[in-house]
Design an enzyme around this catalytic site. Structure first.
Site, PDB file in Angstrom:
ATOM      1  N   GLU A 115      13.481 -41.231 -39.866  1.00 51.95           N
ATOM      2  CA  GLU A 115      13.249 -42.626 -39.469  1.00 51.95           C
ATOM      3  C   GLU A 115      12.062 -43.270 -40.192  1.00 51.95           C
ATOM      4  O   GLU A 115      11.146 -43.799 -39.566  1.00 51.95           O
ATOM      5  CB  GLU A 115      13.065 -42.707 -37.952  1.00 51.95           C
ATOM      6  CG  GLU A 115      14.275 -42.197 -37.204  1.00 51.95           C
ATOM      7  CD  GLU A 115      14.084 -42.216 -35.699  1.00 51.95           C
ATOM      8  OE1 GLU A 115      13.042 -42.691 -35.226  1.00 51.95           O
ATOM      9  OE2 GLU A 115      14.978 -41.732 -34.995  1.00 51.95           O
ATOM     10  N   ASN A 168      17.050 -38.330 -42.388  1.00 51.13           N
ATOM     11  CA  ASN A 168      17.793 -38.658 -41.181  1.00 51.13           C
ATOM     12  C   ASN A 168      17.298 -39.987 -40.610  1.00 51.13           C
ATOM     13  O   ASN A 168      16.094 -40.231 -40.544  1.00 51.13           O
ATOM     14  CB  ASN A 168      17.571 -37.548 -40.144  1.00 51.13           C
ATOM     15  CG  ASN A 168      18.476 -37.641 -38.939  1.00 51.13           C
ATOM     16  OD1 ASN A 168      19.695 -37.681 -39.077  1.00 51.13           O
ATOM     17  ND2 ASN A 168      17.888 -37.646 -37.753  1.00 51.13           N
ATOM     18  N   HIS A 200      23.884 -43.333 -32.942  1.00 53.87           N
ATOM     19  CA  HIS A 200      23.730 -43.746 -31.542  1.00 53.87           C
ATOM     20  C   HIS A 200      24.415 -45.108 -31.423  1.00 53.87           C
ATOM     21  O   HIS A 200      23.823 -46.150 -31.678  1.00 53.87           O
ATOM     22  CB  HIS A 200      22.257 -43.824 -31.163  1.00 53.87           C
ATOM     23  CG  HIS A 200      21.552 -42.508 -31.224  1.00 53.87           C
ATOM     24  ND1 HIS A 200      21.863 -41.458 -30.377  1.00 53.87           N
ATOM     25  CD2 HIS A 200      20.571 -42.052 -32.040  1.00 53.87           C
ATOM     26  CE1 HIS A 200      21.098 -40.422 -30.657  1.00 53.87           C
ATOM     27  NE2 HIS A 200      20.304 -40.758 -31.673  1.00 53.87           N
ATOM     28  N   GLU A 214      23.554 -37.204 -34.582  1.00 59.84           N
ATOM     29  CA  GLU A 214      23.107 -37.416 -33.200  1.00 59.84           C
ATOM     30  C   GLU A 214      24.091 -38.317 -32.449  1.00 59.84           C
ATOM     31  O   GLU A 214      23.702 -39.253 -31.754  1.00 59.84           O
ATOM     32  CB  GLU A 214      21.700 -38.030 -33.177  1.00 59.84           C
ATOM     33  CG  GLU A 214      20.676 -37.233 -33.967  1.00 59.84           C
ATOM     34  CD  GLU A 214      19.268 -37.813 -33.895  1.00 59.84           C
ATOM     35  OE1 GLU A 214      18.986 -38.622 -32.977  1.00 59.84           O
ATOM     36  OE2 GLU A 214      18.443 -37.468 -34.767  1.00 59.84           O
ATOM     37  N   ASP A 247      26.360 -40.315 -30.069  1.00 58.56           N
ATOM     38  CA  ASP A 247      26.751 -40.681 -28.709  1.00 58.56           C
ATOM     39  C   ASP A 247      27.197 -42.138 -28.739  1.00 58.56           C
ATOM     40  O   ASP A 247      26.837 -42.892 -29.639  1.00 58.56           O
ATOM     41  CB  ASP A 247      25.648 -40.444 -27.669  1.00 58.56           C
ATOM     42  CG  ASP A 247      24.283 -40.983 -28.059  1.00 58.56           C
ATOM     43  OD1 ASP A 247      24.207 -42.053 -28.705  1.00 58.56           O
ATOM     44  OD2 ASP A 247      23.262 -40.346 -27.730  1.00 58.56           O
TER      45      ASP A 247
END
Length: 466
Positions: free
Chosen positions: A164, A205, A241, A269, A271
């Site tokens: 990030e 990432n 996400h 990651e 979801d």
């Protein structure tokens, strides 16, 4: 999609409470056995040359129902929190790997690969890092990477080396590393990681980079520059996400353009959150979204795998950071497989059990309904069922009731999208407060998990409307 504000809270919320909106009866839940019938998501992905994994965190390793699924369903594990700087180097030069080692040991005991997460990140830093003089910080960063990546050398297949580092507009995030070391710190981190573990794949990432936009363009340009300069970068992680119904239309194109630079791509990651409570329509949309993400990865050879950010709604970070939202994962809080699980299962090449029965109706004055029972999945000692209620009358219903008799050895343990009562072997399910109104020829669905001993026969149901 808006940025996941409060991300630091996200990672600390790995043991969040179950999503309140999911309707379930308050009975003890029998978790699926590791010896379930049919292949797992991990096995299906491996057959296609990918992995399918889950993040996890240390507190959940004490939950036997949780670890039964974690250890059997997935081919890969990501250490959700405890490889981060605040855990492994809480004070300068003092390293503590005890918590992260527990997760790595669990993965090794279950023949699962491990993604390391993360070596350099602006969040979850111990306060002492911010106080390091600018002239010393590069050495501190290199030393941290050398120790952590060195400790896990041979045990971790991927490292999220830097996490990030970009803002939404593509500018560099003004972290302590950016402010004191400048743009070059990311390249230096990758060089240090390669020196510490030459065999691990090294990843950058980030979030909100799933589609083509200013942020992913900046990431793309950095990777392209690194490849031209010979900086050792092997892959990019798209966190994913996502929000219900908002899978980027350019996801596959974005994955492909990074692959064309000569790096691997991983969905790291995943979801897909919704406004709670769940209902059949939201579940269907979420299933379609999970299928779309899986298919986009499968369409690009260098998309190497998918990791969900934990697998059960009861262990998701979402409700603690996005009030009123949740139900973002592929298992519910009782470890029942949701429609999103089966969407991934089918996208990876699995075949669902499709045994069904359509049952009797009752009603008067233009009312009536049918109830169709389907076994969604079975495993040793348990099963998941689904019932679709259809309004066969000429007017909308205000409520519905479905009844059936369990065979000996069958139980209903957990049920959603309805309210259940049992009297011996007799089961009665009535509508929830949000799905009693069904238009003529319309449908609604409820699901449940149960235990079974021996055969798991399909029951005869009765359906009545009000």
């Amino acid at each position: 999609m808006s940025a996941p504000a409060g991300r630091a809270r996200r990672v600390l919320a790995a043991t969040a409470v179950a999503v309140a909106g999911t309707l379930a009866v308050g009975m003890a839940v029998a978790a699926p056995s590791a010896a379930q019938a049919g292949p797992t998501l991990g096995q299906l992905a491996a057959a296609k040359g990918r992995y399918f994994g889950s993040a996890t965190d240390n507190p959940t390793l004490n939950n036997s129902a949780y670890t039964a699924v974690l250890g059997s369903e997935f081919g890969q594990i990501t250490v959700g929190n405890t490889q981060k700087w605040m855990y492994v180097e809480p004070s300068r030069g003092r390293f503590d790997y005890s918590q992260a080692d527990q997760i790595v040991a669990f993965a090794q005991a279950h023949n699962q690969t491990v993604r390391g997460h993360t070596l350099v990140w602006h969040n979850q830093l111990p306060s002492w890092v911010n106080d390091v003089p600018a002239g010393e910080l590069l050495g501190v960063m290199r030393n941290h990477i050398a120790n952590v990546a060195g400790h896990y050398k041979g045990k971790v297949v991927h490292w999220d080396v830097v996490n990030e580092a970009f803002e939404e507009n593509g500018a560099r995030r003004q972290s302590v590393f950016q402010q004191k070391l400048g743009d070059g710190y990311i390249a230096e981190a990758f060089k240090a990681a390669r020196a510490a573990d030459p065999n691990a794949k090294l990843y950058y990432n980030d979030y909100n980079v799933e589609g083509i936009n200013a942020k992913s363009d900046a990431m793309y340009n950095m990777v392209k520059s690194f490849k031209q300069q010979g900086i050792p970068i092997d892959g990019v992680g798209l966190q994913a996400h996502l929000v219900l119904g908002q899978v980027p239309s350019t996801l596959q194109q974005n994955i492909q353009r990074f692959a064309d630079l000569g790096v691997d791509v991983a969905i790291t990651e995943l979801d897909i959150r919704m406004r709670t409570p769940r209902d059949a329509a939201k579940d269907a949309q979420q299933a379609a979204d999970y299928r779309a993400v899986t298919n986009a990865c499968l369409a690009v050879t260098r998309c190497v795998g998918i990791t969900v950010w934990d697998f059960s709604d009861g262990h998701s970070w979402i409700p603690s950071v996005f009030p009123g939202e949740g139900a973002a994962l592929i298992y519910d809080e009782d470890f029942a497989k949701k429609p999103s699980y089966w969407a991934v299962y089918e996208a990876l090449g699995g075949t669902r059990t499709t045994t069904t029965t359509t049952t009797t109706t009752s009603g008067n004055n233009g009312s009536g309904c049918t109830a169709t029972y389907r076994v969604v999945g079975q495993w040793n000692g348990g099963y998941q069922g689904e019932v679709t209620v259809r309004n066969t009358g000429s007017t909308a219903t205000t409520g519905w009731t479905v009844k059936w008799t369990l065979a000996q050895g069958q139980t209903v343990n957990s049920l959603w999208n309805g309210t259940v009562t049992t009297n011996g072997q007799e089961v009665t399910v009535r509508n929830a407060n949000y799905n009693g109104a069904v238009a003529p020829n319309g449908t609604t669905t409820f699901g449940f998990t149960g235990s079974s001993a021996g055969a798991n026969p399909i029951p005869a149901l009765t359906c009545a409307t009000s």
